[in-house]
Design a protein around this motif. Structure first.
Motif, mmCIF file in Angstrom:
data_model
loop_
_atom_site.group_PDB
_atom_site.id
_atom_site.type_symbol
_atom_site.label_atom_id
_atom_site.label_comp_id
_atom_site.label_asym_id
_atom_site.label_seq_id
_atom_site.Cartn_x
_atom_site.Cartn_y
_atom_site.Cartn_z
ATOM 1 N N UNK A 1 0.829 -1.199 0.000
ATOM 2 C CA UNK A 1 0.000 0.000 0.000
ATOM 3 C C UNK A 1 0.865 1.251 0.000
ATOM 4 N N UNK A 2 0.471 2.238 0.776
ATOM 5 C CA UNK A 2 1.133 3.531 0.698
ATOM 6 C C UNK A 2 2.557 3.527 1.238
ATOM 7 N N UNK A 3 2.803 2.782 2.297
ATOM 8 C CA UNK A 3 4.076 2.863 3.010
ATOM 9 C C UNK A 3 4.783 1.514 2.959
ATOM 10 N N UNK A 4 6.122 1.562 2.919
ATOM 11 C CA UNK A 4 6.922 0.342 2.833
ATOM 12 C C UNK A 4 8.020 0.412 3.893
ATOM 13 N N UNK A 5 8.169 -0.615 4.735
ATOM 14 C CA UNK A 5 9.261 -0.600 5.715
ATOM 15 C C UNK A 5 10.623 -0.584 5.013
ATOM 16 N N UNK A 6 11.657 -0.091 5.689
ATOM 17 C CA UNK A 6 13.000 -0.116 5.086
ATOM 18 C C UNK A 6 13.401 -1.521 4.662
ATOM 19 N N UNK B 1 4.037 -4.797 -13.915
ATOM 20 C CA UNK B 1 4.923 -4.396 -12.819
ATOM 21 C C UNK B 1 4.987 -2.880 -12.719
ATOM 22 N N UNK B 2 5.132 -2.209 -13.855
ATOM 23 C CA UNK B 2 5.216 -0.742 -13.842
ATOM 24 C C UNK B 2 3.907 -0.119 -13.372
ATOM 25 N N UNK B 3 2.789 -0.706 -13.768
ATOM 26 C CA UNK B 3 1.498 -0.197 -13.288
ATOM 27 C C UNK B 3 1.393 -0.343 -11.771
ATOM 28 N N UNK B 4 1.848 -1.485 -11.249
ATOM 29 C CA UNK B 4 1.774 -1.712 -9.809
ATOM 30 C C UNK B 4 2.683 -0.751 -9.043
ATOM 31 N N UNK B 5 3.786 -0.323 -9.685
ATOM 32 C CA UNK B 5 4.727 0.597 -9.040
ATOM 33 C C UNK B 5 4.292 2.053 -9.148
ATOM 34 N N UNK B 6 3.247 2.320 -9.903
ATOM 35 C CA UNK B 6 2.871 3.717 -10.159
ATOM 36 C C UNK B 6 2.633 4.519 -8.871
ATOM 37 N N UNK B 7 2.011 3.942 -7.821
ATOM 38 C CA UNK B 7 1.839 4.739 -6.596
ATOM 39 C C UNK B 7 3.138 4.952 -5.815
ATOM 40 N N UNK B 8 4.232 4.336 -6.264
ATOM 41 C CA UNK B 8 5.494 4.380 -5.534
ATOM 42 C C UNK B 8 6.577 5.006 -6.414
ATOM 43 N N UNK B 9 6.640 6.333 -6.465
ATOM 44 C CA UNK B 9 7.649 6.962 -7.320
ATOM 45 C C UNK B 9 9.072 6.611 -6.924
ATOM 46 N N UNK B 10 9.269 6.298 -5.639
ATOM 47 C CA UNK B 10 10.548 5.786 -5.172
ATOM 48 C C UNK B 10 10.295 4.450 -4.490
ATOM 49 N N UNK B 11 11.172 3.500 -4.742
ATOM 50 C CA UNK B 11 10.989 2.187 -4.149
ATOM 51 C C UNK B 11 11.610 1.127 -5.034
ATOM 52 N N UNK B 12 11.308 -0.126 -4.726
ATOM 53 C CA UNK B 12 11.954 -1.215 -5.454
ATOM 54 C C UNK B 12 10.973 -2.297 -5.853
#
Length: 224
Positions: free
Chosen positions: A36-41, A58-69
């Motif tokens: 969801x919105x937040x990801x632990x380190x 994969x890119x669609x799923x990452x859309x809410x996460x401009x930074x992340x992995x």
């Protein structure tokens, strides 16, 4: 048993459990696991669970996460053209497990929050494993103590068909085959006879292979 599939499922179970401990939402459609919105380190926002998930999904799923992995669990993608860098190029590994194991001297299951906090600090993992992890049975945080001080650690978690191993660390000399063999014994006591899965790279991968783990396939972590 398909140990690669079991290793990926063990990782999904880890993510489900850690996010639940943090009270963070996540969802899965059986092909992708998505935070969801937040990801632990040190955790990915998107994880592939089966082969053949397209890059667009994969890119669609990452859309809410401009930074992340993205955890590319089967090493299928090259996400560099999409603004990602390869952060980790790892290998899933599996071990058939240990039966009749005895608990190794010096190792303990962490039971109190003060020891857990010292474990975090030495592993540079502050706050990732919240204290409620100590109250359940799914995750066992392990520490090797010398004069009451943690000098090495790992986590073993209940992943159904297998035991998931992760977060191996040492505060002094690098973990060697003797340490890895002792951790297998811990897993054998906690989950007798179950295969053990993990992923690793570099020297840690060499150590795990030296104690009988077999390579199962690639895992790549892409970050932006």
């Amino acid at each position: 048993m398909d140990l690669l599939a079991a290793a990926v499922d063990a990782s999904r179970r880890w993510y489900d459990g850690i996010f639940a401990l943090h009270g963070l939402p996540a969802a899965s459609d059986g092909r992708l696991w998505v935070a969801g919105d937040e990801v632990p380190p040190f955790h990915s926002a998107v994880k592939t669970l089966v082969r053949g998930v397209g890059v667009d999904a994969v890119l669609d799923a990452m859309e809410p996460h401009p930074r992340g992995s993205v955890a590319d669990s089967f090493g299928e993608f090259d996400l560099r053209p999409h603004g990602f860098e390869l952060l980790i190029d790892a290998t899933w590994v599996g071990h058939p497990g240990v039966t009749g194991a005895s608990w190794p001297s010096g190792w303990t299951v962490v039971r109190d929050a003060d020891l857990l906090a010292r474990w975090w600090h030495l592993h540079d993992y502050d706050g990732v494993l919240p204290p409620p992890i100590l109250r359940g049975e799914d995750f066992r945080v392990l520490a090797r103590l010398v004069d009451g001080v943690p000098v090495a650690g790992a986590v073993v978690h209940d992943a159904g068909r297998v035991a998931g191993q992760s977060n191996l660390w040492s505060s002094g000399d690098p973990l060697g085959p003797a340490d890895a063999a002792e951790l297998l014994a811990c897993a054998g006591v906690l989950h007798p006879g179950r295969p053990v899965t993990d992923y690793a790279w570099g020297d840690e991968l060499d150590v795990l292979l030296a104690v009988g783990f077999e390579p199962l396939g690639p895992q790549r972590i892409w970050a932006r």
